[in-house]
Design an enzyme around this catalytic site. Sequence first.
Site, short mmCIF file in Angstrom:
data_model
loop_
_atom_site.label_atom_id
_atom_site.label_comp_id
_atom_site.label_asym_id
_atom_site.label_seq_id
_atom_site.Cartn_x
_atom_site.Cartn_y
_atom_site.Cartn_z
N ASN A 7 58.03 37.39 42.65
CA ASN A 7 57.50 38.70 42.04
C ASN A 7 57.64 39.90 43.17
OD1 ASN A 7 56.04 40.65 40.62
ND2 ASN A 7 53.93 39.96 41.06
N LYS B 83 57.08 42.95 42.64
CA LYS B 83 56.16 43.96 42.28
C LYS B 83 56.99 45.22 42.65
CE LYS B 83 52.77 41.15 44.54
NZ LYS B 83 51.25 40.93 44.94
N HIS C 196 49.21 39.75 35.06
CA HIS C 196 49.15 39.66 36.49
C HIS C 196 47.61 40.29 36.92
CE1 HIS C 196 49.61 40.20 40.78
NE2 HIS C 196 50.57 39.32 40.92
N GLU D 130 47.01 42.39 39.13
CA GLU D 130 47.12 43.73 39.51
C GLU D 130 47.10 44.50 38.18
OE1 GLU D 130 50.51 43.41 42.29
OE2 GLU D 130 49.05 42.40 43.60
N GLU E 199 46.46 32.11 40.05
CA GLU E 199 46.26 33.00 41.38
C GLU E 199 45.06 33.64 41.63
OE1 GLU E 199 50.78 34.69 41.85
OE2 GLU E 199 49.58 36.05 40.47
N GLY F 232 48.21 38.71 48.42
CA GLY F 232 48.63 39.62 49.60
C GLY F 232 47.74 39.65 50.72
N SER G 167 49.55 34.24 48.35
CA SER G 167 49.77 34.21 49.79
C SER G 167 50.48 32.92 50.13
CB SER G 167 48.60 34.35 50.92
OG SER G 167 48.12 35.51 50.68
C1 PEP Z 1 51.75 37.83 43.57
O1 PEP Z 1 51.69 38.93 43.54
O2 PEP Z 1 51.84 37.14 42.34
C2 PEP Z 1 51.64 37.01 44.57
C3 PEP Z 1 51.15 35.80 44.71
O3 PEP Z 1 51.43 37.67 45.88
P1 PEP Z 1 51.51 37.25 47.57
O4 PEP Z 1 52.50 36.07 47.35
O5 PEP Z 1 52.13 38.27 48.17
O6 PEP Z 1 50.16 36.84 47.62
#
Ligand code: PEP
Length: 253
Positions: free
Chosen positions: A12, A14, A100, A102, A170, A176, A215
């Site tokens: 992803n 983003k 998601h 976000e 998630e 992040g 992460s």
């Molecule tokens: C995500 O945005 O779906 C995600 C898992 O981000 P990150 O791997 O940067 O934590």
Amino acid sequence: MAKQPRPLIAGNWKMNGLARSGTREARALAKRLAGVKRLGCEVLICPPAPLLPVLRAALKGSRIAIGGQDCHAAATGAHTGDVSAEMLADAGCRYVIVGHSERRADHGETDRRVRAKAEAAHRAGLTAIVCVGETAAQRRRRETLKVVGAQLRGSLPAGATAGNTVVAYEPVWAIGSGLTPTAGDVAEVHASIRSRLVRRFKAEGRGMRILYGGSVKAGNAGELLAVANVDGALVGGASLTAKDFWPIVRVRA
Ligand code: PEP
């Protein structure tokens, strides 16, 4: 014995990436994948919408699929700035991420709205990657399984199948942040998701892929992807360059 779902390693991007750098990184990853004899997983990149045509062209004939990061529930209409699932399919996407955290946080997306987006994805022939996960405060209050259960109930459409739906667990606090749950915690949540999916969707729920996201990096991918009921990963920051993404993909390649 039920057939093991084919793992999915999804990136992803983003709101990151421009045409030149995105093409370079996607091509570098495609080159690595071309060298794998019998690929054991599906690989997906979800770039920002303006890069879809660019990546579609750059990845033609490769083993990398492209997907959207969000879609509107309607097929067309007066929704300035939005993109429909049909438009994503037309642009060559096979997947779209919906719900998601976000988007849930930045755009106030509710489970009901996420479900409508997943239905739109199915209508357009796309596989919806439906994201769920608890906040840090919810985890501290030991509400993780309850919160994730409610999100699944509200966000997954009745017509979800193993072919048209992927669930991504998630934890919001892991995205992040560099923090990850323990393998034991991931196992507990994924087992709970699996049993809810089987209860509601029977055999289809057994075959639905459940990704872990938050992460994931080269250093922890092996451990996280070995957990029972983890059928792949949704990767943010570490999917932006082939150098970082390849070691994660390789775990399942
Ligand atoms: C995500 O945005 O779906 C995600 C898992 O981000 P990150 O791997 O940067 O934590």
